[in-house]
Design an enzyme around this catalytic site. Structure first.
Site, mmCIF file in Angstrom:
data_model
loop_
_atom_site.group_PDB
_atom_site.id
_atom_site.type_symbol
_atom_site.label_atom_id
_atom_site.label_comp_id
_atom_site.label_asym_id
_atom_site.label_seq_id
_atom_site.Cartn_x
_atom_site.Cartn_y
_atom_site.Cartn_z
ATOM 1 C CB CYS A 1 -3.079 -1.639 8.327
ATOM 2 S SG CYS A 1 -1.822 -2.726 8.917
ATOM 3 C CG HIS B 1 -1.932 -0.960 1.351
ATOM 4 N ND1 HIS B 1 -2.027 -1.885 2.363
ATOM 5 C CD2 HIS B 1 -2.985 -1.180 0.533
ATOM 6 C CE1 HIS B 1 -3.109 -2.635 2.169
ATOM 7 N NE2 HIS B 1 -3.714 -2.231 1.066
HETATM 8 C C1 CIR Z 1 -3.625 -7.874 3.431
HETATM 9 O O1 CIR Z 1 -2.844 -8.407 2.652
HETATM 10 O O2 CIR Z 1 -4.633 -7.298 3.058
HETATM 11 C C2 CIR Z 1 -3.328 -7.942 4.922
HETATM 12 N N1 CIR Z 1 -2.730 -9.190 5.224
HETATM 13 C C3 CIR Z 1 -2.428 -6.815 5.341
HETATM 14 C C4 CIR Z 1 -3.093 -5.484 5.215
HETATM 15 C C5 CIR Z 1 -2.230 -4.379 5.683
HETATM 16 N N2 CIR Z 1 -2.935 -3.154 5.593
HETATM 17 C C6 CIR Z 1 -2.354 -1.961 5.493
HETATM 18 O O3 CIR Z 1 -1.140 -1.865 5.409
HETATM 19 N N3 CIR Z 1 -3.145 -0.902 5.454
#
Ligand code: CIR
Length: 253
Positions: free
Chosen positions: A248, A161
């Protein structure tokens, strides 16, 4: 801007089934719970009142609650995540945010993850990534525009991201990995180049004058100390195993 609230969601026992590319091994659930509790304590230390959502075994990635919404003083915009296993996460987040803000929704098939949205003042940078497409960015931008904000896009190639590689650590001041440090999109911002051997260190959160930084990023801590803000280190090793960072794990508003 001053934040008063945060929404978090506890990890569940099947957290190890979350999406990951990290190759750091299986997360220890008990340790993840303890780290999550310490993360919540850090948010409270910054003056935030927390809404803590229960874990839901249907959504192993649900603890990464930031991806489900963008929240501003005037609105909440519920995203449409591209990962099929994550699409159902938004219902409970939308319900929780409905207590605080008017709620807008992105229309599929456009996709966006909150992790791709970085606010600097009243401007929102939206990463076009493997998770957020041009249609999602356009809808986000339109919705933000209706509430008086501006937005622009930034291509994201080397990380999951946008905020994996660049975060706002002060007034108009960004901590940025090499992918983002020299980018024309950020020409109007002050850039602090992130420490190359601590890529996880670029994902920090500025909350009410406090900087939350990931633990075991000593060079990043020294780098940011010059900003003169209190620094709170939070160990999120079990969440990093599932590609997660500090931002996140909460929605702050
Ligand atoms: C994913 O791959 O969607 C989750 N395992 C990790 C999301 C991390 N989110 C973020 O950095 N905003």
């Amino acid at each position: 801007m001053t934040f008063t609230h945060a929404i978090v969601k506890k990890p569940g026992p099947n957290f190890h089934q979350a999406i990951t590319t990290a190759g750091l091994g299986r997360p220890d659930f008990e340790k993840a719970l303890a780290q999550h509790a310490a993360y919540c304590d850090a948010l409270k230390q910054c003056g935030l009142a927390l809404t803590v959502l229960a874990a839901d075994p249907l959504y192993p990635d649900g603890t990464f609650v930031e991806d489900a919404a963008i929240v501003t003083e005037r609105c909440a915009i519920i995203t449409n995540m591209s990962a099929p296993s994550r699409r159902g996460e938004k219902a409970v987040v939308a319900h929780a945010l409905g207590r605080f803000r008017p709620v807008e929704h992105l229309a599929p098939p456009a996709t966006a993850d909150g992790g791709d949205v970085m606010r600097v003042g009243d401007h929102f940078f939206i990463g076009i990534s493997g998770r957020t497409d041009a249609g999602g960015a356009r809808q986000l931008s339109d919705a933000l525009g209706r509430y008086g904000y501006t937005a622009s896009t930034v291509p994201v190639a080397d990380c999951l991201h946008l905020k994996t590689g660049v975060t706002c650590v002060g007034d108009n001041c960004l901590l940025a990995t090499a992918e983002f440090a020299g980018r024309a999109e950020f020409a109007d911002c002050e850039i602090i180049p992130a420490t190359p051997n601590e890529p996880a260190g670029a994902n920090c959160i500025l909350i009410n004058g406090h900087l939350l930084i990931p633990a075991v990023c000593e060079a990043t801590r020294l780098l940011l100390a010059r900003l003169g803000q209190p620094i709170i280190e939070v160990d999120i090793s079990e969440f990093q195993k599932m590609d997660g960072g500090l931002t996140c794990l909460s929605l702050r508003f």
